[in-house]
Design a protein around this motif. Structure first.
Motif, PDB file in Angstrom:
ATOM      1  N   ASP A   1       0.853  -1.187   0.000  1.00  0.00           N
ATOM      2  CA  ASP A   1       0.000   0.000   0.000  1.00  0.00           C
ATOM      3  C   ASP A   1       0.893   1.243   0.000  1.00  0.00           C
ATOM      4  O   ASP A   1       1.326   1.725   1.057  1.00  0.00           O
ATOM      5  CB  ASP A   1      -0.936  -0.014   1.204  1.00  0.00           C
ATOM      6  CG  ASP A   1      -2.034   1.031   1.100  1.00  0.00           C
ATOM      7  OD1 ASP A   1      -1.906   1.956   0.264  1.00  0.00           O
ATOM      8  OD2 ASP A   1      -3.014   0.918   1.844  1.00  0.00           O
ATOM      9  N   PHE A   2       1.167   1.748  -1.179  1.00  0.00           N
ATOM     10  CA  PHE A   2       2.071   2.873  -1.376  1.00  0.00           C
ATOM     11  C   PHE A   2       1.636   4.095  -0.562  1.00  0.00           C
ATOM     12  O   PHE A   2       2.457   4.803   0.008  1.00  0.00           O
ATOM     13  CB  PHE A   2       2.115   3.214  -2.875  1.00  0.00           C
ATOM     14  CG  PHE A   2       3.069   4.305  -3.262  1.00  0.00           C
ATOM     15  CD1 PHE A   2       4.436   4.164  -3.055  1.00  0.00           C
ATOM     16  CD2 PHE A   2       2.608   5.463  -3.861  1.00  0.00           C
ATOM     17  CE1 PHE A   2       5.323   5.165  -3.429  1.00  0.00           C
ATOM     18  CE2 PHE A   2       3.485   6.474  -4.239  1.00  0.00           C
ATOM     19  CZ  PHE A   2       4.848   6.317  -4.015  1.00  0.00           C
ATOM     20  N   GLU A   3       0.344   4.307  -0.479  1.00  0.00           N
ATOM     21  CA  GLU A   3      -0.189   5.486   0.197  1.00  0.00           C
ATOM     22  C   GLU A   3       0.034   5.458   1.710  1.00  0.00           C
ATOM     23  O   GLU A   3      -0.065   6.483   2.372  1.00  0.00           O
ATOM     24  CB  GLU A   3      -1.672   5.647  -0.118  1.00  0.00           C
ATOM     25  CG  GLU A   3      -1.904   5.862  -1.595  1.00  0.00           C
ATOM     26  CD  GLU A   3      -3.362   6.039  -1.978  1.00  0.00           C
ATOM     27  OE1 GLU A   3      -4.135   6.531  -1.140  1.00  0.00           O
ATOM     28  OE2 GLU A   3      -3.696   5.700  -3.120  1.00  0.00           O
ATOM     29  N   LYS A   4       0.353   4.301   2.260  1.00  0.00           N
ATOM     30  CA  LYS A   4       0.591   4.183   3.699  1.00  0.00           C
ATOM     31  C   LYS A   4       2.072   4.215   4.061  1.00  0.00           C
ATOM     32  O   LYS A   4       2.413   4.169   5.236  1.00  0.00           O
ATOM     33  CB  LYS A   4      -0.059   2.915   4.235  1.00  0.00           C
ATOM     34  CG  LYS A   4      -1.564   3.017   4.203  1.00  0.00           C
ATOM     35  CD  LYS A   4      -2.230   1.955   4.988  1.00  0.00           C
ATOM     36  CE  LYS A   4      -3.741   2.189   4.919  1.00  0.00           C
ATOM     37  NZ  LYS A   4      -4.482   1.175   5.601  1.00  0.00           N
ATOM     38  N   LEU A   5       2.938   4.332   3.064  1.00  0.00           N
ATOM     39  CA  LEU A   5       4.362   4.454   3.366  1.00  0.00           C
ATOM     40  C   LEU A   5       4.616   5.811   4.020  1.00  0.00           C
ATOM     41  O   LEU A   5       3.962   6.800   3.702  1.00  0.00           O
ATOM     42  CB  LEU A   5       5.195   4.316   2.096  1.00  0.00           C
ATOM     43  CG  LEU A   5       5.156   2.950   1.413  1.00  0.00           C
ATOM     44  CD1 LEU A   5       6.005   2.969   0.150  1.00  0.00           C
ATOM     45  CD2 LEU A   5       5.635   1.853   2.353  1.00  0.00           C
ATOM     46  N   VAL A   6       5.563   5.846   4.933  1.00  0.00           N
ATOM     47  CA  VAL A   6       5.873   7.075   5.662  1.00  0.00           C
ATOM     48  C   VAL A   6       7.075   7.755   5.012  1.00  0.00           C
ATOM     49  O   VAL A   6       8.151   7.177   4.939  1.00  0.00           O
ATOM     50  CB  VAL A   6       6.164   6.771   7.146  1.00  0.00           C
ATOM     51  CG1 VAL A   6       6.545   8.037   7.900  1.00  0.00           C
ATOM     52  CG2 VAL A   6       4.958   6.098   7.798  1.00  0.00           C
ATOM     53  N   PRO A   7       6.885   8.981   4.540  1.00  0.00           N
ATOM     54  CA  PRO A   7       8.006   9.721   3.952  1.00  0.00           C
ATOM     55  C   PRO A   7       9.070  10.046   4.997  1.00  0.00           C
ATOM     56  O   PRO A   7       8.765  10.183   6.189  1.00  0.00           O
ATOM     57  CB  PRO A   7       7.363  11.004   3.429  1.00  0.00           C
ATOM     58  CG  PRO A   7       5.907  10.743   3.382  1.00  0.00           C
ATOM     59  CD  PRO A   7       5.633   9.729   4.442  1.00  0.00           C
ATOM     60  N   ARG A   8      10.297  10.175   4.522  1.00  0.00           N
ATOM     61  CA  ARG A   8      11.422  10.544   5.372  1.00  0.00           C
ATOM     62  C   ARG A   8      11.996  11.862   4.838  1.00  0.00           C
ATOM     63  O   ARG A   8      12.232  11.994   3.649  1.00  0.00           O
ATOM     64  CB  ARG A   8      12.489   9.452   5.369  1.00  0.00           C
ATOM     65  CG  ARG A   8      11.982   8.148   5.959  1.00  0.00           C
ATOM     66  CD  ARG A   8      13.008   7.037   5.877  1.00  0.00           C
ATOM     67  NE  ARG A   8      13.557   6.807   4.547  1.00  0.00           N
ATOM     68  CZ  ARG A   8      12.964   6.125   3.573  1.00  0.00           C
ATOM     69  NH1 ARG A   8      11.774   5.606   3.773  1.00  0.00           N
ATOM     70  NH2 ARG A   8      13.553   5.943   2.410  1.00  0.00           N
TER      71      ARG A   8
END
Length: 136
Positions: A21-28
């Protein structure tokens, strides 16, 4: 799933294909000069399951190196937005993509990181663990 992002001027696009689920990845959000060298924001997302491809106009990218010259930062030549950070790791191109390219996705708030505090060996080990595959 397939996701399409583009730089602010629209000259370059990034396609991400993944089963996670790409949309749930957390940006850094990295505080280094390489990631923050542009006036446009950057917060990188990655996962080993990502397959990243850049669709660009001829001669549409500018490559910059980080301080240790281990990673390449691919920017749009026209608007200077950071698209992808990548490196050739053990014969494979791996990378992370700028979350701000995907305007239709409401990613969570970026987590601050400081990879410049890691040794060169630690950086490569971390990148191998968290970055996706980049088609060149």
């Amino acid at each position: 799933m397939k996701y399409l992002g583009q730089c602010s001027c629209g000259k370059n696009q990034v396609v991400v294909e993944t089963a996670v689920d790409f949309e749930k990845l957390v940006p850094r959000s990295c505080d280094c000069d390489s990631c923050q060298s542009s006036s446009l924001p950057a917060a990188m997302v990655s996962d080993p399951a990502l397959n990243i491809a850049i669709v660009k106009e001829d001669d549409g990218l500018q490559t910059r190196k980080n301080g240790s010259e281990q990673a390449s930062f691919l920017h749009c030549k026209r608007c200077d937005q950071l698209l992808v950070v990548c490196a050739n790791l053990e014969g494979r191109y791996r990378g992370a993509v700028n979350a701000f390219l995907f305007k239709s996705i409401n990613f969570s708030k970026a987590v601050p990181i400081r990879p410049r505090l890691l040794s060169q060996t630690e950086k490569i080990k971390r990148w191998n663990k968290i970055w996706g595959n980049l088609r060149t």
